[in-house]
Enzyme design. Structure first.
Site, PDB file in Angstrom:
ATOM      1  N   CYS A 100     -98.665  59.729  -6.337  1.00 27.79           N
ATOM      2  CA  CYS A 100     -99.080  60.999  -5.740  1.00 27.79           C
ATOM      3  C   CYS A 100    -100.193  60.769  -4.726  1.00 27.79           C
ATOM      4  O   CYS A 100    -101.190  60.096  -5.019  1.00 27.79           O
ATOM      5  CB  CYS A 100     -99.546  61.959  -6.828  1.00 27.79           C
ATOM      6  SG  CYS A 100    -100.300  63.476  -6.199  1.00 27.79           S
ATOM      7  N   CYS A 108    -103.662  62.635  -6.125  1.00 27.57           N
ATOM      8  CA  CYS A 108    -104.365  62.309  -7.357  1.00 27.57           C
ATOM      9  C   CYS A 108    -105.651  61.526  -7.080  1.00 27.57           C
ATOM     10  O   CYS A 108    -105.727  60.763  -6.098  1.00 27.57           O
ATOM     11  CB  CYS A 108    -103.463  61.487  -8.281  1.00 27.57           C
ATOM     12  SG  CYS A 108    -102.296  62.478  -9.242  1.00 27.57           S
ATOM     13  N   HIS A 145    -102.824  65.970 -12.544  1.00 28.75           N
ATOM     14  CA  HIS A 145    -101.600  66.125 -11.757  1.00 28.75           C
ATOM     15  C   HIS A 145    -100.652  67.150 -12.374  1.00 28.75           C
ATOM     16  O   HIS A 145     -99.888  67.808 -11.659  1.00 28.75           O
ATOM     17  CB  HIS A 145    -100.900  64.763 -11.657  1.00 28.75           C
ATOM     18  CG  HIS A 145     -99.634  64.773 -10.849  1.00 28.75           C
ATOM     19  ND1 HIS A 145     -99.629  64.698  -9.468  1.00 28.75           N
ATOM     20  CD2 HIS A 145     -98.330  64.834 -11.226  1.00 28.75           C
ATOM     21  CE1 HIS A 145     -98.375  64.717  -9.041  1.00 28.75           C
ATOM     22  NE2 HIS A 145     -97.573  64.806 -10.082  1.00 28.75           N
ATOM     23  N   ASN A 148     -98.650  77.181  -1.551  1.00 31.72           N
ATOM     24  CA  ASN A 148     -97.200  77.124  -1.730  1.00 31.72           C
ATOM     25  C   ASN A 148     -96.955  76.353  -3.021  1.00 31.72           C
ATOM     26  O   ASN A 148     -97.249  75.164  -3.104  1.00 31.72           O
ATOM     27  CB  ASN A 148     -96.520  76.411  -0.564  1.00 31.72           C
ATOM     28  CG  ASN A 148     -96.650  77.169   0.732  1.00 31.72           C
ATOM     29  OD1 ASN A 148     -96.608  78.395   0.759  1.00 31.72           O
ATOM     30  ND2 ASN A 148     -96.827  76.445   1.836  1.00 31.72           N
ATOM     31  N   SER A 180     -95.162  70.122  -0.479  1.00 35.94           N
ATOM     32  CA  SER A 180     -94.917  68.706  -0.214  1.00 35.94           C
ATOM     33  C   SER A 180     -95.335  67.821  -1.377  1.00 35.94           C
ATOM     34  O   SER A 180     -95.001  66.637  -1.411  1.00 35.94           O
ATOM     35  CB  SER A 180     -95.667  68.270   1.053  1.00 35.94           C
ATOM     36  OG  SER A 180     -97.069  68.483   0.897  1.00 35.94           O
ATOM     37  N   HIS A 225     -98.700  68.117  -7.080  1.00 40.71           N
ATOM     38  CA  HIS A 225    -100.096  68.162  -7.513  1.00 40.71           C
ATOM     39  C   HIS A 225    -100.661  69.549  -7.220  1.00 40.71           C
ATOM     40  O   HIS A 225    -100.398  70.119  -6.158  1.00 40.71           O
ATOM     41  CB  HIS A 225    -100.914  67.094  -6.785  1.00 40.71           C
ATOM     42  CG  HIS A 225    -102.261  66.856  -7.395  1.00 40.71           C
ATOM     43  ND1 HIS A 225    -102.504  65.850  -8.289  1.00 40.71           N
ATOM     44  CD2 HIS A 225    -103.443  67.518  -7.255  1.00 40.71           C
ATOM     45  CE1 HIS A 225    -103.771  65.882  -8.661  1.00 40.71           C
ATOM     46  NE2 HIS A 225    -104.363  66.899  -8.045  1.00 40.71           N
ATOM     47  N   HIS A 281    -102.454  72.220  -5.661  1.00 43.51           N
ATOM     48  CA  HIS A 281    -103.268  72.250  -4.452  1.00 43.51           C
ATOM     49  C   HIS A 281    -102.897  73.442  -3.589  1.00 43.51           C
ATOM     50  O   HIS A 281    -101.831  74.039  -3.732  1.00 43.51           O
ATOM     51  CB  HIS A 281    -103.098  70.964  -3.642  1.00 43.51           C
ATOM     52  CG  HIS A 281    -101.797  70.875  -2.893  1.00 43.51           C
ATOM     53  ND1 HIS A 281    -100.587  70.620  -3.525  1.00 43.51           N
ATOM     54  CD2 HIS A 281    -101.509  71.028  -1.581  1.00 43.51           C
ATOM     55  CE1 HIS A 281     -99.618  70.602  -2.624  1.00 43.51           C
ATOM     56  NE2 HIS A 281    -100.140  70.858  -1.433  1.00 43.51           N
ATOM     57  N   GLN A 291    -104.073  75.255   0.584  1.00 42.82           N
ATOM     58  CA  GLN A 291    -104.513  74.890   1.925  1.00 42.82           C
ATOM     59  C   GLN A 291    -105.397  75.976   2.510  1.00 42.82           C
ATOM     60  O   GLN A 291    -105.413  77.119   2.036  1.00 42.82           O
ATOM     61  CB  GLN A 291    -103.303  74.667   2.841  1.00 42.82           C
ATOM     62  CG  GLN A 291    -102.363  73.569   2.403  1.00 42.82           C
ATOM     63  CD  GLN A 291    -101.253  73.312   3.402  1.00 42.82           C
ATOM     64  OE1 GLN A 291    -101.495  73.074   4.584  1.00 42.82           O
ATOM     65  NE2 GLN A 291    -100.022  73.382   2.927  1.00 42.82           N
TER      66      GLN A 291
END
Length: 336
Positions: free
Chosen positions: A47, A50, A108, A146, A154, A157, A159, A161
């Site tokens: 990943c 990570c 993760h 997303n 993408s 993990h 996350h 933006q």
């Protein structure tokens, strides 16, 4: 009206959508996909997000314990832009800004829905800090997540933006204009009126507290779309006072666990915060901070709503009414 085709207006954008409740009974022979069963590993050596791993650029992530923010290695906006060349027919304009990635947790296998209250609070504090920092330099700050491969994420993990721009994007500009006009014409704040009306009706309410309201809005376009609205005079994330900020982890966690429990799956979605564009300065009386949750699942963990045909060429259309969607979300058991 709820049993026959009708149209509803999105008060935040001014756009109309078609509701066709009778179509919810049609048989389904379209696309299905096997439900995803992601591995719950705490650390994935492959990943790029990570702790301690190398990103695609070869840069190593630090051994971060909680949230971690870094400049997006493939940013959609850059601080510099070429000036637009004038053309007699086509219009263009330079676009400047910056983009960052926010890792919500080191683990993760986590998601926002599974974070404990302290970890959720750290994510919220990070959102607020990013909004304040980038808002001091740019006209608009868009924070979003997303979640899930179905939504184009993408990496699995946990996350999100943040994109900051020197322009106010189209949807936010529409919301700004509609809220501004509402206040000028009626003397009240649009989303305050929506909150009052939704609480009085009750059929679309998912979660409510003194500081927040989670509701499938009257104009929802996606099957289980939710609008999370700050109650009171909060215009931006960083404007939240102690009680509003402290109570957000609970209502956000309960909403996301309802999503996961609806079809017993890691519910995919796109979500994002809309606050008053920072380019407005202090001209924010017409704004209320809110978040949009736009999930694609329709009938099960394997059947999703596609925006095609009429939706792409005419206007948004939905079969499941917002009232029915809200009832199903409320029925999910989120007891600890």
């Amino acid at each position: 009206m709820n049993d026959l085709p009708h149209r509803r207006r999105n008060l935040l954008t001014g756009e109309w959508l078609l509701v066709s409740p009778h179509r919810a009974k049609r048989p389904w022979q379209g696309e299905t996909a096997p439900p995803l069963a992601p591995e719950r590993v705490a650390h994935d050596p492959g990943c790029h997000l990570c702790p301690g791993n190398l990103r695609a650029t070869g840069q190593a992530n630090p051994d971060y314990p909680g949230t971690y923010v870094f400049d997006n290695d493939f940013a959609a906006l850059l601080p510099d832009a070429d000036p637009a060349e004038p053309h007699s027919v086509f219009e263009s304009a330079p676009a400047r800004g910056e983009a960052r990635v926010i890792c919500f947790a080191a683990n993760h296998g986590q998601t926002l829905a599974r974070l404990d209250p302290a970890a959720m609070a750290r994510v919220i504090d990070t959102w607020c800090a990013q909004s304040a920092e980038l808002g001091a330099k740019w006209a608009h700050v868009q924070l979003f997540e997303n979640k899930g491969a179905m939504m184009g994420a993408s990496s699995p993990h946990p996350h999100g933006q943040v994109w900051a721009s020197d322009f106010v994007p189209e949807l936010v500009a529409k919301e700004d204009a509609r809220q501004r006009d509402w206040l000028a014409e009626r003397g009240t704040v649009l989303l305050d009126d929506v909150v009052a009306a939704e609480l009085a009706d009750g059929s679309r309410v998912i979660e409510a507290s003194d500081h927040w309201l989670a509701v499938v809005p009257h104009w929802a376009g996606w099957p289980f779309e939710v609008l999370l609205v700050a109650r009171g005079g909060v215009a931006r994330l960083e404007d939240m006072d102690g009680p509003a900020r402290y109570s957000l982890p609970l209502i956000l966690s309960r909403l996301l666990r309802r999503y996961d429990g609806l079809f017993d799956t890691d519910f995919p979605y796109s979500m994002g915060w809309h606050g008053a564009p920072h380019g407005l300065g202090g001209d924010t009386a017409h704004w209320r901070l809110h978040a949009h949750f736009l999930p694609p699942l329709l009938r099960s963990a394997t059947v999703r709503k596609h925006m095609v045909g009429f939706e792409l060429l005419a206007e948004t259309q939905r079969d499941l009414t917002p009232e029915a969607a809200a009832q199903r979300l409320r029925a999910v058991d989120v007891a600890p």
